[in-house]
Write an enzyme that holds these catalytic residues in place. Structure first.
Site, PDB file in Angstrom:
ATOM      1  N   CYS A  21     -53.128  30.425  46.563  1.00 43.89           N
ATOM      2  CA  CYS A  21     -52.670  30.462  45.183  1.00 43.89           C
ATOM      3  C   CYS A  21     -53.289  29.330  44.381  1.00 43.89           C
ATOM      4  O   CYS A  21     -54.046  28.517  44.906  1.00 43.89           O
ATOM      5  CB  CYS A  21     -51.144  30.337  45.146  1.00 43.89           C
ATOM      6  SG  CYS A  21     -50.298  31.544  46.185  1.00 43.89           S
TER       7      CYS A  21
ATOM      8  N   LEU B  58     -51.759  34.751  45.028  1.00 43.89           N
ATOM      9  CA  LEU B  58     -52.466  35.721  45.855  1.00 43.89           C
ATOM     10  C   LEU B  58     -51.511  36.098  46.969  1.00 43.89           C
ATOM     11  O   LEU B  58     -51.159  35.255  47.798  1.00 43.89           O
ATOM     12  CB  LEU B  58     -53.760  35.130  46.427  1.00 43.89           C
ATOM     13  CG  LEU B  58     -54.553  36.027  47.369  1.00 43.89           C
ATOM     14  CD1 LEU B  58     -55.130  37.218  46.618  1.00 43.89           C
ATOM     15  CD2 LEU B  58     -55.672  35.240  48.053  1.00 43.89           C
TER      16      LEU B  58
ATOM     17  N   VAL C 109     -50.139  37.226  50.322  1.00 47.79           N
ATOM     18  CA  VAL C 109     -50.580  37.344  51.711  1.00 47.79           C
ATOM     19  C   VAL C 109     -49.398  37.630  52.628  1.00 47.79           C
ATOM     20  O   VAL C 109     -49.493  38.442  53.543  1.00 47.79           O
ATOM     21  CB  VAL C 109     -51.311  36.052  52.157  1.00 47.79           C
ATOM     22  CG1 VAL C 109     -51.626  36.087  53.641  1.00 47.79           C
ATOM     23  CG2 VAL C 109     -52.592  35.863  51.351  1.00 47.79           C
ATOM     24  N   VAL C 110     -48.269  36.959  52.387  1.00 50.33           N
ATOM     25  CA  VAL C 110     -47.073  37.140  53.208  1.00 50.33           C
ATOM     26  C   VAL C 110     -45.872  37.366  52.292  1.00 50.33           C
ATOM     27  O   VAL C 110     -45.711  36.653  51.292  1.00 50.33           O
ATOM     28  CB  VAL C 110     -46.822  35.913  54.115  1.00 50.33           C
ATOM     29  CG1 VAL C 110     -45.499  36.034  54.846  1.00 50.33           C
ATOM     30  CG2 VAL C 110     -47.965  35.741  55.115  1.00 50.33           C
TER      31      VAL C 110
ATOM     32  N   ASN D 160     -49.345  26.154  47.344  1.00 45.11           N
ATOM     33  CA  ASN D 160     -50.592  26.830  47.671  1.00 45.11           C
ATOM     34  C   ASN D 160     -50.890  26.539  49.125  1.00 45.11           C
ATOM     35  O   ASN D 160     -51.091  25.378  49.489  1.00 45.11           O
ATOM     36  CB  ASN D 160     -51.734  26.309  46.779  1.00 45.11           C
ATOM     37  CG  ASN D 160     -53.103  26.747  47.269  1.00 45.11           C
ATOM     38  OD1 ASN D 160     -53.257  27.832  47.809  1.00 45.11           O
ATOM     39  ND2 ASN D 160     -54.096  25.902  47.078  1.00 45.11           N
TER      40      ASN D 160
ATOM     41  N   GLU E 222     -50.668  27.920  53.569  1.00 41.09           N
ATOM     42  CA  GLU E 222     -50.162  28.765  54.644  1.00 41.09           C
ATOM     43  C   GLU E 222     -49.688  27.870  55.783  1.00 41.09           C
ATOM     44  O   GLU E 222     -50.435  27.003  56.246  1.00 41.09           O
ATOM     45  CB  GLU E 222     -51.274  29.687  55.147  1.00 41.09           C
ATOM     46  CG  GLU E 222     -50.777  30.875  55.924  1.00 41.09           C
ATOM     47  CD  GLU E 222     -50.127  31.921  55.028  1.00 41.09           C
ATOM     48  OE1 GLU E 222     -48.987  32.316  55.348  1.00 41.09           O
ATOM     49  OE2 GLU E 222     -50.744  32.334  54.034  1.00 41.09           O
TER      50      GLU E 222
ATOM     51  N   ASP F  12     -43.337  31.701  54.208  1.00 44.94           N
ATOM     52  CA  ASP F  12     -43.443  30.272  54.498  1.00 44.94           C
ATOM     53  C   ASP F  12     -43.102  29.443  53.274  1.00 44.94           C
ATOM     54  O   ASP F  12     -42.746  28.266  53.378  1.00 44.94           O
ATOM     55  CB  ASP F  12     -44.839  29.924  55.029  1.00 44.94           C
ATOM     56  CG  ASP F  12     -45.952  30.303  54.063  1.00 44.94           C
ATOM     57  OD1 ASP F  12     -45.746  31.173  53.205  1.00 44.94           O
ATOM     58  OD2 ASP F  12     -47.049  29.715  54.173  1.00 44.94           O
TER      59      ASP F  12
ATOM     60  N   GLY G 109     -65.438  29.255  60.797  1.00 42.55           N
ATOM     61  CA  GLY G 109     -65.670  28.242  61.829  1.00 42.55           C
ATOM     62  C   GLY G 109     -65.945  26.833  61.359  1.00 42.55           C
ATOM     63  O   GLY G 109     -66.395  26.004  62.154  1.00 42.55           O
TER      64      GLY G 109
END
Length: 614
Positions: free
Chosen positions: A2, A51, A53-54, A77, A79, A102, A378
């Site tokens: 977010c 945004l 997501v969950v 903002n 996760e 969360d 990565g």
């Protein structure tokens, strides 16, 4: 992910506060295009671009809860990857939850533990909590700085936001850059000093830091850092621990209520994440994991081997794809895709960036967003496990200052004489370098070699890694794509910081220890291939395109670039198509056309942001 924005103003005489908040927040819409909500009351004006997501319905923000005769308002903002564990702990303390997001866990954690809530989190985050009755603001950023947060102290309050542009959108802010800010661009760019916002009175909340604004005063403090500790584990024990931490971090980061995939470059790091994710998907019956790689038009025709890029990635990508039967997509960019996004990449960073290393990632993320909303990548493994040449190459270790800035003399040669007379960019660079060296957590009684390795590790964590994390965040969020980085898990970083270099460089190979930890996870051909950096284009049309752009700048008598750089020397560089300087401007990739594009980006930044030197 977010975008968050806040404006605390004790003097509330403005009647257009909501309108100003809206114009600040809209600059962050790319970070959260799914929803915009705000909370304006008393001295606080808070905005949130979301945004999803969950938990689409339960995670709306700003989120408000009341307890102990106080209202707590969260803008978040990020996760959390240990949401369930923290929620279970809080429930045992008597707290109830109305969602599975969360977001609610973060807010209740603050209500329970106050400023120490961050000690309980495993995740990536930047958030604020406003306490209405106390008129107190809390700000925090994750330990490694994966998510951004900037702020600007004001005479009667403070502004903060996920990106600098939102702060500059306030009518009382000016795009001023001091002499120190100019030195950041000239001596360190495209990196910058931790905590430095380049623009006057704009600062970055550093990774692992938190802040409180109360009664007109803003105070910041560090809540986390690596620590120098003896490493007593055997090599085999160390390998096993690294493997355990990596697999756990990767599995944790697969939580999502929307479609998820992975970047797959064919290198060790992204291939290992892909392997763990694909295995987990198979175990849970989720079907084939979606994976993505980037390539460039006619790359097989124009690719040239060099010390940094010894081979192409295609063969290794296919090995991992075939091993795990992933649903793989190769995105092929052409010259126009890269050049067309060079300007937007600057606007997403709010600063000059890494040329097509940025614009290609932006294009790539835009394409991935057409398939998934969340992706794992990565980044961070090279900085943590010693993957770069400067960790072991003698000439790099003996160079003054940052080993990835080898272009000091080239920088001096291009800068206008009046600036070279006004500032000493070598002294400035060395000053910033020494500050980090002096800050490095050491272990008493270590050998000089061990101490030097700690210095190198800490430099990479605080500088080079930050530059790449900033790139990944801005380009991915510019495409409204959430990207997670398992190697930034703070448990991995804490553990690896104390592993001796002899173990990390096992077999005299970059990330030798990590490769041993991943045995059986990856095919040996992938596991033991020589490191390749992020792929760049070798197409001559790209060189022609950026040289043409620079020609336009050179022919513009009002081009702001030449307030800093010497026009004739830049013209000479452009006429040689960048070949007159063969030392990378920064890192390993910014040579030739990349340097010309970077200078073009500086011009675009100065012009678009109407930068004023003060």
């Amino acid at each position: 992910m977010c975008g968050i924005v806040g404006w605390i103003q004790q003097n509330q005489d403005r009647t257009d506060r909501e309108e100003i908040l809206d114009q600040m927040a809209v600059t962050l819409r790319h970070r959260g295009p799914d929803d915009y909500q705000k909370w304006v009351d008393g001295p606080a004006a808070l905005g949130h671009q979301r945004l999803i997501v969950v938990d689409p319905s339960g995670g709306k923000q700003p989120m408000v809860r009341r307890a102990n005769n106080e209202h707590y308002i969260l803008c978040y903002n990020g996760e959390l990857y240990n949401t369930d564990e923290v929620r279970t702990t809080l429930r045992a303390k008597g707290w109830n939850f109305s969602s599975h997001s969360d977001t609610e866990v973060v807010l209740v954690s603050y209500m329970e533990w106050g400023t120490e809530c961050v000690d309980h989190f495993n995740g990536i985050f930047a958030f604020s909590v406003w306490e209405k009755k106390k008129e107190r603001l809390f700000l925090a950023r994750d330990r490694l700085g994966v998510k951004p947060l900037f702020y600007s102290p004001q005479a009667d309050g403070v502004m903060y936001a996920s990106e600098i542009k939102a702060i500059l959108a306030h009518p009382e802010m000016e795009p001023n850059v001091t002499e120190e800010g100019v030195q950041e661009i000239l001596a360190l760019g495209p990196s910058r000093t931790p905590g430095h916002g380049i623009f006057d009175n704009v600062f970055e909340l550093r990774p692992g830091h938190r802040a409180i604004w109360e009664k007109g005063k803003l105070t910041t403090e560090r809540y986390w850092n690596v620590e120098g500790k003896p490493h007593t584990a055997s090599f085999d024990e160390t390998v096993a621990k690294v493997r355990e931490l990596f697999i756990d971090a990767s599995q944790r980061q697969l939580v999502s209520d929307v479609k998820l995939g992975t970047f797959l470059s064919g290198g060790v790091d992204s291939s290992a994440i892909t392997s763990v994710a694909a295995a987990q998907y198979k175990k849970e019956g989720k079907g084939a994991l979606e994976t993505f790689s980037i390539d460039y038009k006619d790359q097989e025709k124009y690719f040239k081997k060099n010390a940094f890029q010894p081979d192409r990635d295609e063969t290794y990508i296919n090995m991992v794809r075939d091993q795990h039967k992933t649903d793989h997509t190769v995105m092929e960019a052409d010259t126009n895709d890269l050049v067309d996004r060079l300007k937007k990449a600057v606007e997403l960073r709010d600063l000059p960036g890494m040329a097509d290393v940025d614009s290609s990632l932006l294009w790539f993320c835009e394409k991935i967003k057409g398939h998934v909303t969340v992706a794992l990548s990565g980044e961070c493994a090279d900085e943590i496990f010693g993957g770069y040449p400067w960790f072991y190459r003698k000439e790099d270790q003996e160079r003054k200052g940052f080993p990835w800035i080898r272009s000091l003399q080239e920088r001096v040669s291009l800068i206008k004489d009046e600036w070279n007379e006004k500032v000493d960019i070598e002294a400035y660079m060395l000053k910033r370098y020494q500050e980090t060296i002096d800050e490095t957590p050491l272990l008493e009684g270590e050998t000089e070699a061990a101490r030097n390795h700690r210095h190198m590790s800490y430099l990479n964590m605080n500088w080079f890694m930050q530059t790449l994390l900033e790139r990944k965040d801005r380009m991915s969020m510019g495409a409204s794509l959430e990207v997670r980085v398992p190697f930034s898990d703070h448990r991995i970083v804490e553990y690896a910081y104390n592993i001796p270099w002899e173990m990390k460089h096992f077999g005299d190979q970059e990330k030798g220890l990590l490769r041993q930890a991943l045995k059986g996870v990856l095919p040996d051909q992938v596991l033991f291939r020589k490191k390749n950096p992020y792929p760049k284009t070798f197409h001559p049309d790209y060189t022609k395109a950026v040289c043409f752009w620079m020609d336009e700048i050179l022919n513009d008598p009002k081009a702001p670039l030449f307030k800093l750089f010497d026009r004739d020397r830049v013209r000479e560089l452009n006429e040689s198509e960048g070949k007159s300087i063969d030392t990378p401007w920064f890192g390993q990739l910014m040579t030739g056309p990349q340097l010309i594009a970077h200078l073009c980006q500086i011009n675009h930044w100065l012009d678009t942001y109407k930068v004023k030197f003060i």
